[in-house]
Motif scaffolding. Structure first.
Motif, PDB file in Angstrom:
ATOM      1  N   ALA A  38     -12.809   6.529  -6.795  1.00 15.75           N
ATOM      2  CA  ALA A  38     -12.600   8.013  -6.363  1.00 15.75           C
ATOM      3  C   ALA A  38     -11.265   7.813  -5.442  1.00 15.75           C
ATOM      4  O   ALA A  38     -10.418   8.544  -5.633  1.00 15.75           O
ATOM      5  CB  ALA A  38     -13.409   8.652  -6.083  1.00 15.75           C
ATOM      6  N   VAL A  39     -11.393   7.069  -4.536  1.00 15.38           N
ATOM      7  CA  VAL A  39     -10.697   7.171  -3.151  1.00 15.38           C
ATOM      8  C   VAL A  39      -9.401   6.288  -3.759  1.00 15.38           C
ATOM      9  O   VAL A  39      -8.229   6.995  -3.545  1.00 15.38           O
ATOM     10  CB  VAL A  39     -10.950   6.527  -1.918  1.00 15.38           C
ATOM     11  N   PHE A  40      -9.175   5.079  -4.514  1.00 15.04           N
ATOM     12  CA  PHE A  40      -8.067   4.422  -5.145  1.00 15.04           C
ATOM     13  C   PHE A  40      -7.308   5.471  -6.281  1.00 15.04           C
ATOM     14  O   PHE A  40      -6.135   5.483  -6.077  1.00 15.04           O
ATOM     15  CB  PHE A  40      -8.512   3.494  -5.850  1.00 15.04           C
ATOM     16  N   ASP A  41      -8.163   6.226  -6.869  1.00 16.67           N
ATOM     17  CA  ASP A  41      -7.615   7.130  -8.141  1.00 16.67           C
ATOM     18  C   ASP A  41      -6.942   8.249  -7.433  1.00 16.67           C
ATOM     19  O   ASP A  41      -5.655   8.668  -7.941  1.00 16.67           O
ATOM     20  CB  ASP A  41      -8.912   7.855  -8.784  1.00 16.67           C
ATOM     21  N   HIS A  42      -7.423   8.481  -6.162  1.00 13.79           N
ATOM     22  CA  HIS A  42      -7.087   9.888  -5.516  1.00 13.79           C
ATOM     23  C   HIS A  42      -5.673   9.605  -4.805  1.00 13.79           C
ATOM     24  O   HIS A  42      -4.335  10.137  -4.734  1.00 13.79           O
ATOM     25  CB  HIS A  42      -7.646  10.491  -4.583  1.00 13.79           C
ATOM     26  N   HIS A  43      -5.303   8.120  -4.431  1.00 12.45           N
ATOM     27  CA  HIS A  43      -4.217   7.654  -3.635  1.00 12.45           C
ATOM     28  C   HIS A  43      -3.523   6.461  -4.276  1.00 12.45           C
ATOM     29  O   HIS A  43      -3.226   5.684  -3.673  1.00 12.45           O
ATOM     30  CB  HIS A  43      -4.888   7.233  -2.195  1.00 12.45           C
ATOM     31  N   THR A  44      -3.209   6.622  -5.612  1.00 10.82           N
ATOM     32  CA  THR A  44      -3.060   5.371  -6.459  1.00 10.82           C
ATOM     33  C   THR A  44      -1.715   4.797  -6.007  1.00 10.82           C
ATOM     34  O   THR A  44      -1.654   3.561  -5.672  1.00 10.82           O
ATOM     35  CB  THR A  44      -2.871   5.635  -7.759  1.00 10.82           C
ATOM     36  N   ARG A  45      -0.637   5.440  -5.600  1.00 12.87           N
ATOM     37  CA  ARG A  45       0.676   5.039  -5.337  1.00 12.87           C
ATOM     38  C   ARG A  45       0.640   4.604  -3.784  1.00 12.87           C
ATOM     39  O   ARG A  45       0.980   3.409  -3.431  1.00 12.87           O
ATOM     40  CB  ARG A  45       1.673   5.993  -5.451  1.00 12.87           C
ATOM     41  N   GLN A  46      -0.257   5.170  -2.849  1.00 13.20           N
ATOM     42  CA  GLN A  46      -0.346   4.934  -1.656  1.00 13.20           C
ATOM     43  C   GLN A  46      -0.866   3.662  -1.566  1.00 13.20           C
ATOM     44  O   GLN A  46      -0.666   2.593  -0.583  1.00 13.20           O
ATOM     45  CB  GLN A  46      -0.818   6.073  -0.815  1.00 13.20           C
ATOM     46  N   PHE A  47      -2.299   3.468  -2.297  1.00 17.06           N
ATOM     47  CA  PHE A  47      -2.994   2.359  -2.183  1.00 17.06           C
ATOM     48  C   PHE A  47      -2.432   1.050  -2.676  1.00 17.06           C
ATOM     49  O   PHE A  47      -2.333   0.039  -2.122  1.00 17.06           O
ATOM     50  CB  PHE A  47      -4.149   2.342  -3.055  1.00 17.06           C
ATOM     51  N   LEU A  48      -1.504   1.131  -3.742  1.00 21.22           N
ATOM     52  CA  LEU A  48      -0.843  -0.100  -4.208  1.00 21.22           C
ATOM     53  C   LEU A  48       0.228  -0.477  -3.303  1.00 21.22           C
ATOM     54  O   LEU A  48       0.725  -1.778  -3.148  1.00 21.22           O
ATOM     55  CB  LEU A  48      -0.481   0.166  -5.862  1.00 21.22           C
ATOM     56  N   ARG A  49       0.846   0.599  -2.944  1.00 21.00           N
ATOM     57  CA  ARG A  49       2.117   0.321  -1.872  1.00 21.00           C
ATOM     58  C   ARG A  49       1.640  -0.218  -0.661  1.00 21.00           C
ATOM     59  O   ARG A  49       2.327  -1.301  -0.284  1.00 21.00           O
ATOM     60  CB  ARG A  49       2.763   1.736  -1.624  1.00 21.00           C
ATOM     61  N   ASN A  50       0.539   0.104  -0.080  1.00 17.57           N
ATOM     62  CA  ASN A  50       0.044  -0.433   0.943  1.00 17.57           C
ATOM     63  C   ASN A  50      -0.611  -1.983   0.776  1.00 17.57           C
ATOM     64  O   ASN A  50      -0.856  -2.708   1.758  1.00 17.57           O
ATOM     65  CB  ASN A  50      -1.096   0.299   1.594  1.00 17.57           C
ATOM     66  N   LEU A  51      -1.170  -2.114  -0.381  1.00 18.69           N
ATOM     67  CA  LEU A  51      -1.645  -3.348  -0.776  1.00 18.69           C
ATOM     68  C   LEU A  51      -0.965  -4.607  -0.962  1.00 18.69           C
ATOM     69  O   LEU A  51      -0.971  -5.596  -0.513  1.00 18.69           O
ATOM     70  CB  LEU A  51      -2.688  -3.337  -2.085  1.00 18.69           C
ATOM     71  N   PHE A  52       0.130  -4.360  -1.867  1.00 11.29           N
ATOM     72  CA  PHE A  52       1.233  -5.308  -2.294  1.00 11.29           C
ATOM     73  C   PHE A  52       2.309  -5.607  -1.240  1.00 11.29           C
ATOM     74  O   PHE A  52       3.587  -5.123  -1.204  1.00 11.29           O
ATOM     75  CB  PHE A  52       1.833  -4.992  -3.519  1.00 11.29           C
ATOM     76  N   VAL A  95       1.899   1.379 -10.576  1.00 11.06           N
ATOM     77  CA  VAL A  95       1.487   2.736 -10.358  1.00 11.06           C
ATOM     78  C   VAL A  95       1.238   3.550 -11.534  1.00 11.06           C
ATOM     79  O   VAL A  95       0.077   4.020 -11.946  1.00 11.06           O
ATOM     80  CB  VAL A  95       2.230   3.476  -9.444  1.00 11.06           C
ATOM     81  N   SER A  96       2.020   3.392 -12.483  1.00 14.42           N
ATOM     82  CA  SER A  96       1.994   4.155 -13.882  1.00 14.42           C
ATOM     83  C   SER A  96       0.875   3.456 -14.500  1.00 14.42           C
ATOM     84  O   SER A  96       0.014   4.333 -15.196  1.00 14.42           O
ATOM     85  CB  SER A  96       3.394   3.848 -14.475  1.00 14.42           C
ATOM     86  N   ALA A  97       0.484   2.281 -14.592  1.00 12.27           N
ATOM     87  CA  ALA A  97      -0.592   1.838 -15.396  1.00 12.27           C
ATOM     88  C   ALA A  97      -1.999   2.445 -14.729  1.00 12.27           C
ATOM     89  O   ALA A  97      -2.558   2.739 -15.586  1.00 12.27           O
ATOM     90  CB  ALA A  97      -0.662   0.235 -15.283  1.00 12.27           C
ATOM     91  N   PHE A  98      -2.133   2.397 -13.159  1.00  9.49           N
ATOM     92  CA  PHE A  98      -3.377   2.885 -12.770  1.00  9.49           C
ATOM     93  C   PHE A  98      -3.602   4.467 -13.026  1.00  9.49           C
ATOM     94  O   PHE A  98      -4.490   4.924 -12.763  1.00  9.49           O
ATOM     95  CB  PHE A  98      -3.555   2.156 -11.585  1.00  9.49           C
ATOM     96  N   GLU A  99      -2.526   5.073 -12.665  1.00  7.14           N
ATOM     97  CA  GLU A  99      -2.611   6.340 -12.753  1.00  7.14           C
ATOM     98  C   GLU A  99      -3.017   6.755 -14.215  1.00  7.14           C
ATOM     99  O   GLU A  99      -3.633   7.793 -14.397  1.00  7.14           O
ATOM    100  CB  GLU A  99      -0.954   7.171 -12.778  1.00  7.14           C
ATOM    101  N   SER A 100      -2.748   6.063 -15.458  1.00 12.13           N
ATOM    102  CA  SER A 100      -3.448   6.265 -16.583  1.00 12.13           C
ATOM    103  C   SER A 100      -4.696   5.892 -16.745  1.00 12.13           C
ATOM    104  O   SER A 100      -5.459   6.746 -17.367  1.00 12.13           O
ATOM    105  CB  SER A 100      -2.348   5.485 -17.396  1.00 12.13           C
ATOM    106  N   THR A 101      -4.944   4.613 -16.160  1.00 13.81           N
ATOM    107  CA  THR A 101      -6.472   4.242 -16.499  1.00 13.81           C
ATOM    108  C   THR A 101      -7.372   4.423 -15.396  1.00 13.81           C
ATOM    109  O   THR A 101      -8.681   4.511 -15.878  1.00 13.81           O
ATOM    110  CB  THR A 101      -6.094   2.636 -16.514  1.00 13.81           C
ATOM    111  N   GLY A 102      -6.881   4.856 -14.247  1.00 21.04           N
ATOM    112  CA  GLY A 102      -7.834   4.713 -13.145  1.00 21.04           C
ATOM    113  C   GLY A 102      -8.269   3.303 -12.648  1.00 21.04           C
ATOM    114  O   GLY A 102      -7.926   2.489 -13.302  1.00 21.04           O
TER     115      GLY A 102
END
Length: 333
Positions: free
Chosen positions: A174-188, A227-234
């Motif tokens: 749920a946290v990753f879904d709520h912050h998808t772009r921020q999470f992936l930006r911070n991770l990569f 981001v687009s992929a995980f915004e679609s799939t969760g």
């Protein structure tokens, strides 16, 4: 700014949906003119087939038929509802089904992160379908006497993300879904300065952090694809891979634990995953390369990664050709 669809269509092979192993896999294919010399690239978590964008042209030029699936739970591939549909038997059977679809008896398999775990396991469970192994970041994982999640909980505690994903299902998702772009930006990121970890689950902390550390490993346009992929799939279907680790441990009980194939292991010297001290005990025919980078090896140092892979293949792989089969059951998207 280019959209993720534009980026995929102009700089990466177009996708095709294939009926594989009772599901559909989204597959990106290049180098069809090199039929007979297959190499399959398997992404990690939380990634996408697009993570291999720097390797595909090099491998095509070197004479390989390059096959890059979004594995089950990712991108436009199927996302079964049952957690157990993501165990190692299903994940490896998908890759066997991919070979069957293209009419190949075996192939070179390349994996990064979770993809490496699947490739190691494929070589154990279906050894005749794997001609050579190339894995990045994650070395062979010894099965041991205790199931993996139980072992990690004993050693690393409840906040370890492997343990957290299993003991608190749905919370991190749920946290990753709520912050998808921020999470992936911070991770990569790369060149992240060392620091004392904050209390709590590190990946949840990372997803909630307002400012990233270090340097990005990709452009904003490239990040948009993920981001687009995980915004679609969760994230839940991808995290289900972790929720099967103890099940995987049981499924591997009767497998010969020795990888017989010629193998290449590429480590990032700054990766949080340490090199294996016992790699050669379980992978006796292995060569090891160390690159000065972090976890996202093929994206952080694409040229050095390509050179390591190509040099090793030239020394270890004798190409063979066979007629390309008629392919059925696919839809272009």
């Amino acid at each position: 700014m280019a959209t993720s669809d534009q980026l995929l269509s102009t700089q990466f092979p177009g996708p095709t949906l294939l009926d594989i192993n009772g599901i559909q896999l989204e597959v990106f294919e290049a180098g069809q003119q090199n039929a007979g010399n297959p190499i399959v690239l398997c992404h990690g978590w939380p990634e996408h087939a697009f993570s291999w964008r720097h390797q595909v042209p090099m491998l095509v030029e070197a004479g390989y038929h390059v096959i890059v699936p979004n594995q089950r739970g990712y991108g436009n591939s199927s996302k079964p509802a049952e957690v157990t549909d993501y165990d190692i038997e299903h994940l490896t059977a998908d890759l066997v089904g991919l070979l069957d679809h293209f009419g190949y008896e075996d192939a070179i398999f390349v994996g990064h992160d979770w993809g490496a775990m699947v490739v190691w396991s494929l070589a154990l469970l279906h050894p005749t379908r794997v001609s050579h192994v190339i894995n990045l970041s994650l070395p062979y994982q010894e099965r041991g006497e205790v199931p993996w999640i139980e072992f990690m909980e004993q050693v690393f505690g409840a906040d370890n993300y492997f343990v957290h994903f299993n003991r608190q299902p749905g919370v991190a998702d749920a946290v990753f879904d709520h912050h998808t772009r921020q999470f992936l930006r911070n991770l990569f990121r790369k060149n992240v300065p060392p620091r004392e970890p904050d209390p709590g689950m590190p990946l949840i902390n990372l997803a909630e952090a307002k400012a990233p550390l270090g340097d990005p490993i990709m452009s904003d346009d490239e990040l948009d694809v993920f981001v687009s992929a995980f915004e679609s799939t969760g994230f839940t279907s991808a995290i289900h891979w972790y929720r099967n680790l103890d099940r995987d441990w049981h499924q591997l009980v009767d497998a010969d634990p020795i990888i017989q194939q010629s193998s290449l292991m590429i480590y990032g010297n700054r990766d949080m995953i340490p090199p294996s001290e016992r790699l050669q005990e379980f992978v006796p025919n292995v060569d090891v390369v160390h690159l000065d980078c972090g976890h996202w090896i093929q994206q952080e140092m694409p040229e050095a990664t390509n050179e390591a892979i190509l040099s090793w293949l030239k020394r270890n792989h004798q190409k063979t050709s066979r007629p390309r089969p008629v392919v059925k059951g696919s839809i272009s998207i």
